[in-house]
Design an enzyme around this catalytic site. Structure first.
Site, PDB file in Angstrom:
ATOM      1  N   GLY A 279      47.030  20.108  15.023  1.00  0.00           N
ATOM      2  CA  GLY A 279      45.891  20.817  14.443  1.00  0.00           C
ATOM      3  C   GLY A 279      44.678  19.902  14.408  1.00  0.00           C
ATOM      4  N   ARG A 280      44.732  18.965  13.464  1.00  0.00           N
ATOM      5  CA  ARG A 280      43.616  18.039  13.271  1.00  0.00           C
ATOM      6  C   ARG A 280      43.211  17.313  14.554  1.00  0.00           C
ATOM      7  NH1 ARG A 280      42.757  15.581   8.277  1.00  0.00           N
ATOM      8  NH2 ARG A 280      44.907  16.122   7.781  1.00  0.00           N
ATOM      9  N   ARG A 316      37.705  18.074   1.295  1.00  0.00           N
ATOM     10  CA  ARG A 316      38.551  16.908   1.574  1.00  0.00           C
ATOM     11  C   ARG A 316      38.189  15.664   0.753  1.00  0.00           C
ATOM     12  NH1 ARG A 316      39.094  14.518   5.743  1.00  0.00           N
ATOM     13  NH2 ARG A 316      41.327  14.242   5.645  1.00  0.00           N
ATOM     14  N   TYR A 320      41.382  14.697  -1.337  1.00  0.00           N
ATOM     15  CA  TYR A 320      42.178  13.577  -0.811  1.00  0.00           C
ATOM     16  C   TYR A 320      41.415  12.257  -0.871  1.00  0.00           C
ATOM     17  CZ  TYR A 320      44.095  17.622   1.828  1.00  0.00           C
ATOM     18  OH  TYR A 320      44.592  18.830   2.219  1.00  0.00           O
ATOM     19  N   CYS A 346      29.053  22.401  -9.744  1.00  0.00           N
ATOM     20  CA  CYS A 346      29.152  21.853 -11.092  1.00  0.00           C
ATOM     21  C   CYS A 346      30.512  21.235 -11.357  1.00  0.00           C
ATOM     22  CB  CYS A 346      28.835  22.934 -12.117  1.00  0.00           C
ATOM     23  SG  CYS A 346      27.201  23.593 -11.818  1.00  0.00           S
ATOM     24  N   TYR A 375      40.348  21.425   8.667  1.00  0.00           N
ATOM     25  CA  TYR A 375      40.454  21.445   7.210  1.00  0.00           C
ATOM     26  C   TYR A 375      39.078  21.351   6.541  1.00  0.00           C
ATOM     27  CZ  TYR A 375      45.146  20.609   8.837  1.00  0.00           C
ATOM     28  OH  TYR A 375      46.327  20.710   9.525  1.00  0.00           O
TER      29      TYR A 375
HETATM   30  C1  LIG Z   1      49.735  21.422   8.910  1.00  0.00           C
HETATM   31  C2  LIG Z   1      50.840  21.527   9.855  1.00  0.00           C
HETATM   32  C3  LIG Z   1      50.667  21.149  11.186  1.00  0.00           C
HETATM   33  C4  LIG Z   1      49.389  20.544  11.719  1.00  0.00           C
HETATM   34  O1  LIG Z   1      49.133  19.308  11.184  1.00  0.00           O
HETATM   35  P1  LIG Z   1      47.916  18.419  11.767  1.00  0.00           P
HETATM   36  O2  LIG Z   1      47.961  17.191  10.939  1.00  0.00           O
HETATM   37  O3  LIG Z   1      46.671  19.197  11.557  1.00  0.00           O
HETATM   38  O4  LIG Z   1      48.188  18.161  13.195  1.00  0.00           O
HETATM   39  C5  LIG Z   1      51.731  21.316  12.049  1.00  0.00           C
HETATM   40  N1  LIG Z   1      52.904  21.831  11.620  1.00  0.00           N
HETATM   41  C6  LIG Z   1      53.106  22.205  10.344  1.00  0.00           C
HETATM   42  C7  LIG Z   1      54.407  22.782   9.955  1.00  0.00           C
HETATM   43  C8  LIG Z   1      52.086  22.077   9.418  1.00  0.00           C
HETATM   44  O5  LIG Z   1      52.292  22.431   8.158  1.00  0.00           O
END
Ligand SMILES: *Cc1c(COP(=O)(O)O)cnc(C)c1O
Length: 414
Positions: A279-280, A316, A320, A346, A375
């Site tokens: 994802g990221r 974020r 985090y 606020c 994210y």
């Molecule tokens: C969030 C998630 C991902 C993606 O994670 P990234 O760090 O954004 O690559 C992949 N698989 C599962 C099951 C997740 O919960």
């Protein structure tokens, strides 16, 4: 060097551009806060995954950024989808992702979501508990289907990332302990509406050092051989997502090929198809958040730059303590100052940067908050009744709105 974040991000004639599109012009046309994404960056990252892992199925983790145009872009590159909710299934199907390329994880899938995914004939359910196996089996039976499952195992490796995004350790709510997962597999094997086809694990997110992947893959492969001996036909090994990206200037931007060098030697003798769920590392550095300086405030011992993007736009830093690099859109000579960059919400937690050494900016200046493609918008909210930001996609000098800014009327309509 900003090009280390994305090769498409650079100053031209003193103005910051993404894929050749001047960001100040976008901020003026569409207002701020504004998310801008580079289509080519996303495409490049997906191509890099495909090339690094020939034969694997790359399932884009929709939760990083669910904009339908981004899901569709991933689909066009041959990617499937890794989903964690009915909403993400809906968005993925609408974007044209083939159900046979969709995998579904999550500890708390509702009966309604399970029904929806079963009826959609997705590739695989990544199941996280005994009870989920039972309920999935029951609903599948009611719908007259047999569904493919993997069990999410917890290899208990430390991904050396923020505790909130470590998901593969013993104490985490995710998955089942790999040491005892044989019990879940044997149980699932007896449920007649389930077909056990895979092993799933996802150890965490923002992982910059690939060694935890080696450890996790070794444990999964060991378990794979154990399951094969027990007679299971394991067709898929799904090693999740989690590869990190450069946020801080001193951090690296690992490549999918770095991950491949770590994982492929470990899994090379396994006769199952590899699935990855990035994802990221696909969208993170494709996106930036543009914001405008509203006020400056000096409290003697502390200086504040107050901008129009808040924790509702980008949570974020608050959630985090994440670092996001911030640069002005124009590269004028400016003295450096030490300042907090805060939003209008606020909450004391509403900051984008704390004690940051950065160029002194003025009221009206535009800033780019880097590495916000993942994210960012996806975690945004209406807190303080602030409409969600507009999203724009740029590609090779042109741009299009991929989500309009919300209006007060839109938010209250329901
Ligand atoms: C969030 C998630 C991902 C993606 O994670 P990234 O760090 O954004 O690559 C992949 N698989 C599962 C099951 C997740 O919960």
């Amino acid at each position: 060097m900003l090009t280390e974040y994305s090769k498409y991000l650079e100053y031209k004639k003193g103005e910051l551009c993404l894929e050749g599109v001047q960001l100040k012009a976008l901020a003026e046309e569409f207002g701020t806060p504004l998310y801008v994404y580079s289509a080519s960056h996303i495409r490049d990252r997906l191509v890099a995954y495909k090339e690094a892992f020939p034969g694997a199925l790359i399932c884009y983790a929709v939760k990083a950024n669910f904009n339908p145009h981004i899901i569709a872009l991933a689909k066009d590159e041959g990617a499937g989808a890794d989903i964690v909710s009915g909403g993400e299934l809906y968005a993925s199907l609408k974007a044209g992702v083939e159900p046979s390329k969709i995998v579904y994880a999550g500890v708390g899938k509702t009966a309604k979501e399970l029904e929806y995914a079963i009826s959609s004939d997705i590739l695989m359910f990544n199941v996280e508990s005994f009870m989920e196996l039972d309920i999935l089996n029951e609903i599948a039976g009611r719908l007259g289907k047999r569904v493919r499952v993997a069990i999410r195992v917890n290899p208990d490796v430390d991904p050396k990332t923020h505790p909130y995004i470590s998901t593969g350790m013993k104490k985490s709510k995710f998955g089942v302990d790999i040491k005892t997962a044989k019990k879940e597999y044997e149980y699932a094997g007896k449920l007649k509406n389930l077909k056990v086809v895979g092993i799933h694990c996802h150890i965490g997110s923002q992982i910059l050092d690939v060694s935890p992947y080696i450890e996790a893959a070794q444990k999964v492969v060991e378990f794979y051989h154990e399951l094969v001996k027990l007679g299971f036909e394991i067709e898929y090994i799904d090693l999740g997502g989690g590869l990190g990206i450069k946020y801080k200037p001193e951090q690296s931007n690992p490549e999918p090929s770095d991950l491949a060098e770590a994982i492929i030697p470990v899994i090379k003798d396994v006769k199952a198809k590899l699935i990855l769920e990035p994802g990221r590392s696909v969208v993170g550095n494709a996106g930036i958040l543009l914001t405008q300086v509203q006020f400056l405030k000096d409290k003697g011992h502390k200086h504040f730059v107050i901008v129009d993007a808040g924790m509702n736009d980008l949570v974020r830093p608050a959630m985090y303590e994440a670092y996001h690099h911030i640069v002005p859109l124009d590269r004028r000579e400016r003295p450096y100052i030490k300042t907090d960059v805060v939003g209008p919400v606020c909450e004391t937690g509403d900051f984008l940067a704390l004690d940051r050494e950065m160029p002194a900016v003025e009221r009206g200046d535009y800033l780019a908050v880097l590495s916000t493609g993942a994210y960012g918008f996806a975690m945004s909210s209406h807190y303080n009744l602030r409409p969600r930001a507009c999203e724009v996609m740029v590609e090779a000098g042109s741009y299009k709105v991929i989500r309009e800014r919300e209006s007060y009327q839109e938010i209250l309509r329901l």
